[in-house]
Design a protein around this motif. Structure first.
Motif, PDB file in Angstrom:
ATOM      1  N   LEU A 183       0.853  -1.201   0.000  1.00  0.00           N
ATOM      2  CA  LEU A 183       0.000   0.000   0.000  1.00  0.00           C
ATOM      3  C   LEU A 183       0.881   1.240   0.000  1.00  0.00           C
ATOM      4  N   ASP A 184       0.656   2.099  -0.977  1.00  0.00           N
ATOM      5  CA  ASP A 184       1.480   3.305  -1.102  1.00  0.00           C
ATOM      6  C   ASP A 184       0.634   4.558  -0.923  1.00  0.00           C
ATOM      7  N   PRO A 185       1.250   5.640  -0.417  1.00  0.00           N
ATOM      8  CA  PRO A 185       0.576   6.930  -0.421  1.00  0.00           C
ATOM      9  C   PRO A 185       0.275   7.350  -1.867  1.00  0.00           C
ATOM     10  N   THR A 186      -0.786   8.112  -2.069  1.00  0.00           N
ATOM     11  CA  THR A 186      -1.063   8.667  -3.397  1.00  0.00           C
ATOM     12  C   THR A 186      -0.088   9.829  -3.630  1.00  0.00           C
ATOM     13  N   PRO A 187       0.022  10.327  -4.872  1.00  0.00           N
ATOM     14  CA  PRO A 187       0.878  11.505  -5.087  1.00  0.00           C
ATOM     15  C   PRO A 187       0.509  12.673  -4.162  1.00  0.00           C
ATOM     16  N   ASP A 188      -0.792  12.902  -3.952  1.00  0.00           N
ATOM     17  CA  ASP A 188      -1.186  13.995  -3.043  1.00  0.00           C
ATOM     18  C   ASP A 188      -0.774  13.698  -1.602  1.00  0.00           C
ATOM     19  N   ASP A 189      -0.896  12.419  -1.201  1.00  0.00           N
ATOM     20  CA  ASP A 189      -0.439  12.037   0.149  1.00  0.00           C
ATOM     21  C   ASP A 189       1.055  12.331   0.297  1.00  0.00           C
ATOM     22  N   TRP A 190       1.819  11.978  -0.737  1.00  0.00           N
ATOM     23  CA  TRP A 190       3.277  12.190  -0.654  1.00  0.00           C
ATOM     24  C   TRP A 190       3.595  13.676  -0.472  1.00  0.00           C
ATOM     25  N   LYS A 191       2.819  14.510  -1.166  1.00  0.00           N
ATOM     26  CA  LYS A 191       3.085  15.952  -1.041  1.00  0.00           C
ATOM     27  C   LYS A 191       2.844  16.401   0.398  1.00  0.00           C
ATOM     28  N   GLU A 192       1.778  15.876   0.983  1.00  0.00           N
ATOM     29  CA  GLU A 192       1.468  16.238   2.369  1.00  0.00           C
ATOM     30  C   GLU A 192       2.552  15.695   3.321  1.00  0.00           C
ATOM     31  N   ILE A 193       3.005  14.480   3.046  1.00  0.00           N
ATOM     32  CA  ILE A 193       4.037  13.865   3.889  1.00  0.00           C
ATOM     33  C   ILE A 193       5.345  14.667   3.785  1.00  0.00           C
ATOM     34  N   SER A 194       5.659  15.077   2.559  1.00  0.00           N
ATOM     35  CA  SER A 194       6.878  15.861   2.353  1.00  0.00           C
ATOM     36  C   SER A 194       6.807  17.156   3.157  1.00  0.00           C
ATOM     37  N   ASP A 220       6.860   5.514 -10.254  1.00  0.00           N
ATOM     38  CA  ASP A 220       7.297   4.989  -8.954  1.00  0.00           C
ATOM     39  C   ASP A 220       8.337   5.885  -8.289  1.00  0.00           C
ATOM     40  N   ALA A 221       8.956   6.768  -9.080  1.00  0.00           N
ATOM     41  CA  ALA A 221       9.967   7.678  -8.522  1.00  0.00           C
ATOM     42  C   ALA A 221       9.333   9.004  -8.095  1.00  0.00           C
ATOM     43  N   MET A 222       8.008   9.091  -8.179  1.00  0.00           N
ATOM     44  CA  MET A 222       7.327  10.360  -7.901  1.00  0.00           C
ATOM     45  C   MET A 222       7.700  10.922  -6.528  1.00  0.00           C
ATOM     46  N   ALA A 223       7.639  10.066  -5.499  1.00  0.00           N
ATOM     47  CA  ALA A 223       7.881  10.564  -4.139  1.00  0.00           C
ATOM     48  C   ALA A 223       9.300  11.134  -4.023  1.00  0.00           C
ATOM     49  N   VAL A 224      10.271  10.353  -4.503  1.00  0.00           N
ATOM     50  CA  VAL A 224      11.674  10.770  -4.394  1.00  0.00           C
ATOM     51  C   VAL A 224      11.889  12.094  -5.132  1.00  0.00           C
ATOM     52  N   ARG A 225      11.350  12.171  -6.339  1.00  0.00           N
ATOM     53  CA  ARG A 225      11.575  13.379  -7.142  1.00  0.00           C
ATOM     54  C   ARG A 225      10.822  14.565  -6.556  1.00  0.00           C
ATOM     55  N   HIS A 226       9.678  14.302  -5.957  1.00  0.00           N
ATOM     56  CA  HIS A 226       8.947  15.394  -5.315  1.00  0.00           C
ATOM     57  C   HIS A 226       9.734  15.910  -4.097  1.00  0.00           C
ATOM     58  N   PHE A 227      10.269  14.998  -3.317  1.00  0.00           N
ATOM     59  CA  PHE A 227      11.067  15.412  -2.149  1.00  0.00           C
ATOM     60  C   PHE A 227      12.287  16.215  -2.608  1.00  0.00           C
ATOM     61  N   LEU A 228      12.881  15.800  -3.718  1.00  0.00           N
ATOM     62  CA  LEU A 228      14.037  16.536  -4.238  1.00  0.00           C
ATOM     63  C   LEU A 228      13.607  17.954  -4.624  1.00  0.00           C
ATOM     64  N   ALA A 229      12.495  18.033  -5.351  1.00  0.00           N
ATOM     65  CA  ALA A 229      12.002  19.348  -5.791  1.00  0.00           C
ATOM     66  C   ALA A 229      11.601  20.205  -4.592  1.00  0.00           C
ATOM     67  N   ASP A 230      11.176  19.565  -3.521  1.00  0.00           N
ATOM     68  CA  ASP A 230      10.766  20.278  -2.315  1.00  0.00           C
ATOM     69  C   ASP A 230      11.970  20.758  -1.499  1.00  0.00           C
ATOM     70  N   GLY A 231      13.160  20.413  -1.955  1.00  0.00           N
ATOM     71  CA  GLY A 231      14.366  20.925  -1.297  1.00  0.00           C
ATOM     72  C   GLY A 231      14.849  20.121  -0.100  1.00  0.00           C
ATOM     73  N   HIS A 232      14.375  18.855   0.012  1.00  0.00           N
ATOM     74  CA  HIS A 232      14.858  18.030   1.124  1.00  0.00           C
ATOM     75  C   HIS A 232      16.311  17.615   0.916  1.00  0.00           C
TER      76      HIS A 232
END
Ligand code: LMR
Length: 392
Positions: A183-194, A220-232
């Motif tokens: 079970l994975d977070p949705t793209p919107d969930d990942w944004k909230e988690i980030s 499948d790389a959405m979360a990682v790339r979103h975190f990168l774009a978010d400046g983590h």
């Protein structure tokens, strides 16, 4: 002197131990749904055609057998950074490591060296995470991830828990195809988690072992790339065991996203020392194959098609399993399986049911009820469905 008389017998590994027990089982109807390894419809291991061709190239090129440096094959590392992060940035340090497990262990060792004392991991998580981080000297705490009643990912509870994790702590995240729940977070969930992780000042540590087994290489790389774009800033371990079918070649990576190039250089110098004191430098062969596939447009294309075929076969078997169980008149509605991604299905079977399946039907899965869907095929599906319906 007596050196070894007091050594106690360790318990078998919850996944590798089962795989060994499966191999030793003489029953001809046995079914292996334990370790996460892909099998064909004929229940045979699969060596990808792209891998075979790249391997031929490695052999005909007559490559040498010299040592790699501690951080491995540079072409492999650069292409891996591209594949994972879709970026070429000099603030990202990457190293080739012997498999995803070594990447996770290196993350643990590096965190311990940085002064971390506790790492937060999802409940549940891969059976090996706890021991890997504990051996690295970290204390392991968990955060809620799964609601057993709803058989669903619990975003609200996870985000709430994040808000009480001490600032500066590392938090382990499965980038996709969460193991064991699927079970994975949705793209919107990942944004909230980030956002929550950033607000709390935590250090994300991604375990990325199933790229391409959920929805696709980029999806499948959405979360990682979103975190990168978010400046983590972050740590990440990846594995090519599953998506290249190179299980025993031990090809993985360890990456650190730092603020700038100078920090990346300093991190590199420290990680190189940790590697040197551990396994010295990684093995040649698997990384050469992967680099050759990723460097060739034709082989890469072929690999992507083969990866999609593995993903689709698994998803077809998951559907057939859920349908078979629902059609069998079980009191449980197995439609929850449709929400699960990747190799595994978290079946919800009790330990007693899992034990009965193994003892009476020679069907092997870990005691948490995680079932390797990639070990199902039209050859064993009906047998497995019938057996599960009986033990339920
Ligand atoms: C699994 O979870 O089955 C795989 O990641 C293999 C392993 O090393 O445990």
């Amino acid at each position: 002197m007596k050196f070894f008389e007091t050594v106690e017998m360790a318990p078998p590994d919850p996944i590798l131990g089962l795989n060994a027990a499966f191999k030793a089982d003489p029953r001809s109807n046995k079914v292996n749904l334990s370790i996460g390894a892909y099998k064909t419809d004929d229940l045979q291991p699969l060596v990808l055609a792209a891998v075979r061709k790249a391997e031929e190239k490695v052999l005909t090129d007559g490559m040498d057998k010299e040592y790699l440096s501690q951080d491995g094959n540079p072409e492999y590392v650069n292409r891996s950074i591209q594949l994972v992060f879709n970026a070429e940035q000099d603030n990202i340090f990457g190293a080739q490591v012997p498999g995803g497990t070594a990447g996770v262990r290196l993350a643990g060792d590096f965190l311990a060296q940085l002064g971390s004392q506790v790492i937060y991991i999802p409940d549940p998580t891969w059976a090996n995470h706890n021991q890997v981080f504990t051996k690295a000297g970290l204390q392991v705490e968990s955060y809620p991830y799964y609601d057993a009643d709803r058989r669903a990912f619990t975003k609200a509870q996870m985000v709430e828990a994040i808000q009480s994790i001490p600032t500066g702590s590392p938090i382990l995240l499965h980038a996709c195809c969460h193991n064991p729940t699927g079970l994975d977070p949705t793209p919107d969930d990942w944004k909230e988690i980030s956002t929550a992780i950033k607000a709390q000042g935590l250090l994300p540590v991604f375990d990325f072992a199933y790229q391409g087994f959920g929805h696709g290489i980029d999806e499948d790389a959405m979360a990682v790339r979103h975190f990168l774009a978010d400046g983590h800033q972050m740590l990440l371990a990846n594995s090519y065991s599953k998506n290249f079918g190179l299980y025993g070649e031990r090809a993985g990576g360890f990456y650190v996203v730092t603020p700038d190039r100078a920090a990346a250089e300093r991190v590199k110098s420290q990680v190189m020392r940790i590697i040197r004191a551990n396994y010295s430098n990684p093995p040649l062969h698997g990384a050469r194959i992967i680099a050759a596939v990723l460097a060739s447009d034709t082989l890469r294309q072929e690999w992507e098609v083969e990866l999609a075929a593995m993903r689709e076969r698994i998803s077809g078997m998951r559907k057939a399993l859920a349908e078979g169980l629902n059609a069998g008149g079980s009191s449980v509605d197995f439609s929850f399986m449709y929400r699960q991604n990747g190799m595994f299905s978290y079946s919800g079977l009790s330990k007693a049911a899992v034990d009965q399946l193994r003892e009476e039907y020679a069907i092997y899965m870990p005691t948490n009820g995680r079932l390797n869907v990639a070990g199902l095929s039209p050859k064993n599906l009906d047998y497995v469905v019938e057996a599960i319906l009986v033990v339920l």
